[in-house]
Write an enzyme that holds these catalytic residues in place. Structure first.
Site, PDB file in Angstrom:
ATOM      1  N   HIS A  17       8.762  13.945  32.215  1.00  0.00           N
ATOM      2  CA  HIS A  17       8.360  14.139  33.601  1.00  0.00           C
ATOM      3  C   HIS A  17       9.525  14.218  34.585  1.00  0.00           C
ATOM      4  O   HIS A  17       9.335  14.608  35.720  1.00  0.00           O
ATOM      5  CB  HIS A  17       7.390  13.019  34.009  1.00  0.00           C
ATOM      6  CG  HIS A  17       6.296  12.808  32.987  1.00  0.00           C
ATOM      7  ND1 HIS A  17       5.401  13.794  32.644  1.00  0.00           N
ATOM      8  CD2 HIS A  17       5.985  11.737  32.200  1.00  0.00           C
ATOM      9  CE1 HIS A  17       4.570  13.344  31.712  1.00  0.00           C
ATOM     10  NE2 HIS A  17       4.915  12.101  31.416  1.00  0.00           N
ATOM     11  N   SER A  50      -1.571  11.877  24.528  1.00  0.00           N
ATOM     12  CA  SER A  50      -2.604  11.714  25.563  1.00  0.00           C
ATOM     13  C   SER A  50      -2.715  12.994  26.400  1.00  0.00           C
ATOM     14  O   SER A  50      -1.842  13.863  26.338  1.00  0.00           O
ATOM     15  CB  SER A  50      -2.253  10.526  26.462  1.00  0.00           C
ATOM     16  OG  SER A  50      -1.068  10.795  27.196  1.00  0.00           O
ATOM     17  N   ASP A  65      18.004  20.592  30.143  1.00  0.00           N
ATOM     18  CA  ASP A  65      19.204  21.391  29.924  1.00  0.00           C
ATOM     19  C   ASP A  65      19.606  21.393  28.449  1.00  0.00           C
ATOM     20  O   ASP A  65      20.032  22.419  27.913  1.00  0.00           O
ATOM     21  CB  ASP A  65      20.366  20.863  30.781  1.00  0.00           C
ATOM     22  CG  ASP A  65      20.236  21.264  32.255  1.00  0.00           C
ATOM     23  OD1 ASP A  65      19.375  22.109  32.571  1.00  0.00           O
ATOM     24  OD2 ASP A  65      20.988  20.714  33.083  1.00  0.00           O
ATOM     25  N   ASN A 120       8.252  15.307  21.670  1.00  0.00           N
ATOM     26  CA  ASN A 120       7.472  14.472  22.569  1.00  0.00           C
ATOM     27  C   ASN A 120       8.448  13.482  23.192  1.00  0.00           C
ATOM     28  O   ASN A 120       8.712  12.417  22.632  1.00  0.00           O
ATOM     29  CB  ASN A 120       6.353  13.741  21.812  1.00  0.00           C
ATOM     30  CG  ASN A 120       5.463  12.962  22.770  1.00  0.00           C
ATOM     31  OD1 ASN A 120       5.810  12.760  23.928  1.00  0.00           O
ATOM     32  ND2 ASN A 120       4.315  12.505  22.269  1.00  0.00           N
ATOM     33  N   ARG A 134       2.467  12.146  35.821  1.00  0.00           N
ATOM     34  CA  ARG A 134       2.524  12.600  34.421  1.00  0.00           C
ATOM     35  C   ARG A 134       2.150  14.073  34.288  1.00  0.00           C
ATOM     36  O   ARG A 134       2.273  14.669  33.236  1.00  0.00           O
ATOM     37  CB  ARG A 134       1.550  11.803  33.546  1.00  0.00           C
ATOM     38  CG  ARG A 134       1.976  10.387  33.288  1.00  0.00           C
ATOM     39  CD  ARG A 134       1.063   9.745  32.268  1.00  0.00           C
ATOM     40  NE  ARG A 134       1.026   8.316  32.456  1.00  0.00           N
ATOM     41  CZ  ARG A 134       1.853   7.457  31.865  1.00  0.00           C
ATOM     42  NH1 ARG A 134       2.779   7.879  31.038  1.00  0.00           N
ATOM     43  NH2 ARG A 134       1.753   6.160  32.105  1.00  0.00           N
ATOM     44  N   TYR A 150      -2.921   6.346  23.262  1.00  0.00           N
ATOM     45  CA  TYR A 150      -2.002   6.778  22.215  1.00  0.00           C
ATOM     46  C   TYR A 150      -2.497   6.530  20.795  1.00  0.00           C
ATOM     47  O   TYR A 150      -1.816   6.898  19.835  1.00  0.00           O
ATOM     48  CB  TYR A 150      -0.632   6.103  22.419  1.00  0.00           C
ATOM     49  CG  TYR A 150      -0.088   6.304  23.827  1.00  0.00           C
ATOM     50  CD1 TYR A 150       0.044   7.594  24.354  1.00  0.00           C
ATOM     51  CD2 TYR A 150       0.271   5.225  24.629  1.00  0.00           C
ATOM     52  CE1 TYR A 150       0.521   7.791  25.638  1.00  0.00           C
ATOM     53  CE2 TYR A 150       0.753   5.407  25.917  1.00  0.00           C
ATOM     54  CZ  TYR A 150       0.875   6.697  26.421  1.00  0.00           C
ATOM     55  OH  TYR A 150       1.353   6.906  27.697  1.00  0.00           O
ATOM     56  N   HIS A 203       2.033  15.929  23.507  1.00  0.00           N
ATOM     57  CA  HIS A 203       1.701  14.596  24.033  1.00  0.00           C
ATOM     58  C   HIS A 203       0.430  14.114  23.366  1.00  0.00           C
ATOM     59  O   HIS A 203      -0.542  14.877  23.269  1.00  0.00           O
ATOM     60  CB  HIS A 203       1.523  14.642  25.555  1.00  0.00           C
ATOM     61  CG  HIS A 203       2.763  15.088  26.253  1.00  0.00           C
ATOM     62  ND1 HIS A 203       3.874  14.273  26.366  1.00  0.00           N
ATOM     63  CD2 HIS A 203       3.104  16.277  26.788  1.00  0.00           C
ATOM     64  CE1 HIS A 203       4.823  14.946  26.967  1.00  0.00           C
ATOM     65  NE2 HIS A 203       4.395  16.169  27.228  1.00  0.00           N
TER      66      HIS A 203
HETATM   67  C1  DQA Z   1       3.268  10.668  26.178  1.00  0.00           C
HETATM   68  C2  DQA Z   1       2.816  10.795  27.641  1.00  0.00           C
HETATM   69  C3  DQA Z   1       3.885  10.288  28.596  1.00  0.00           C
HETATM   70  O1  DQA Z   1       3.424  10.400  29.949  1.00  0.00           O
HETATM   71  C4  DQA Z   1       4.202   8.844  28.310  1.00  0.00           C
HETATM   72  O2  DQA Z   1       5.235   8.389  29.156  1.00  0.00           O
HETATM   73  C5  DQA Z   1       4.528   8.600  26.874  1.00  0.00           C
HETATM   74  C6  DQA Z   1       3.707   9.255  25.858  1.00  0.00           C
HETATM   75  C7  DQA Z   1       2.134  11.058  25.203  1.00  0.00           C
HETATM   76  O3  DQA Z   1       2.449  11.289  24.042  1.00  0.00           O
HETATM   77  O4  DQA Z   1       0.974  11.083  25.595  1.00  0.00           O
HETATM   78  O5  DQA Z   1       5.407   7.825  26.545  1.00  0.00           O
HETATM   79  O6  DQA Z   1       4.349  11.549  25.978  1.00  0.00           O
END
Ligand code: DQA
Length: 146
Positions: free
Chosen positions: A81, A103, A88, A75, A112, A24, A101
């Site tokens: 997930h 990552s 909704d 985000n 994920r 991150y 995201h």
């Molecule tokens: C995330 C990816 C998600 O899987 C994770 O739970 C996060 C951050 C990302 O910004 O990469 O909290 O959304």
């Protein structure tokens, strides 16, 4: 008129600077928002920001998004997930949205790789860190001006 964009962060983004730096990056949420604000201004867009660790609050924010925004960058963190409630609520918002995201979620753990909001979004940007938000804003601009 400038496009107004609601930039929404979900669960655990309040502690962004102290999460897994390899996935991150080291920026705090405030530092990330400063950068996103600069990206938005460069595109002549007007961002507003929100973050919550409470799923219902995230949903309520989505319900109201249309009152003050033309598009959404979201985000939702781990909620991405599995939260059909957020899915909704995003449908209720009825605004063009881009999923971001930091990552590369599609290259991480199996759980994920699934997003319950992806098909409601005009695009998904992942694995590009904070620069992914610039791409998301540009996608929205293109959509809002087409
Ligand atoms: C995330 C990816 C998600 O899987 C994770 O739970 C996060 C951050 C990302 O910004 O990469 O909290 O959304």
């Amino acid at each position: 008129m400038r496009h107004r964009i609601e930039v929404m962060h979900g669960v655990n983004f309040d502690v962004l600077g102290s999460r897994n730096v390899a996935h991150y990056g080291g920026l705090s949420l405030t530092e990330l928002e400063v950068k996103v604000k600069a990206f938005a201004r460069a595109l002549d867009m007007e961002p507003s920001f929100s973050q919550t660790n409470h799923e219902g609050e995230f949903c309520e924010r989505l319900h109201r998004a249309g009152e003050s925004a033309d598009g959404i960058v979201l985000n939702p963190g781990a909620w991405t997930h599995y939260s059909y409630a957020i899915r909704d609520a995003l449908e209720v918002a009825g605004l063009p949205a881009v999923e971001v995201h930091l990552s590369a979620v599609d290259e991480r753990e199996e759980w994920r790789r699934h997003s319950v909001i992806r098909d409601l979004c005009i695009g998904t940007v992942q694995g590009k860190g904070v620069d992914g938000y610039r791409e998301a804003l540009a996608l929205l601009k293109e959509q809002l001006e087409s």
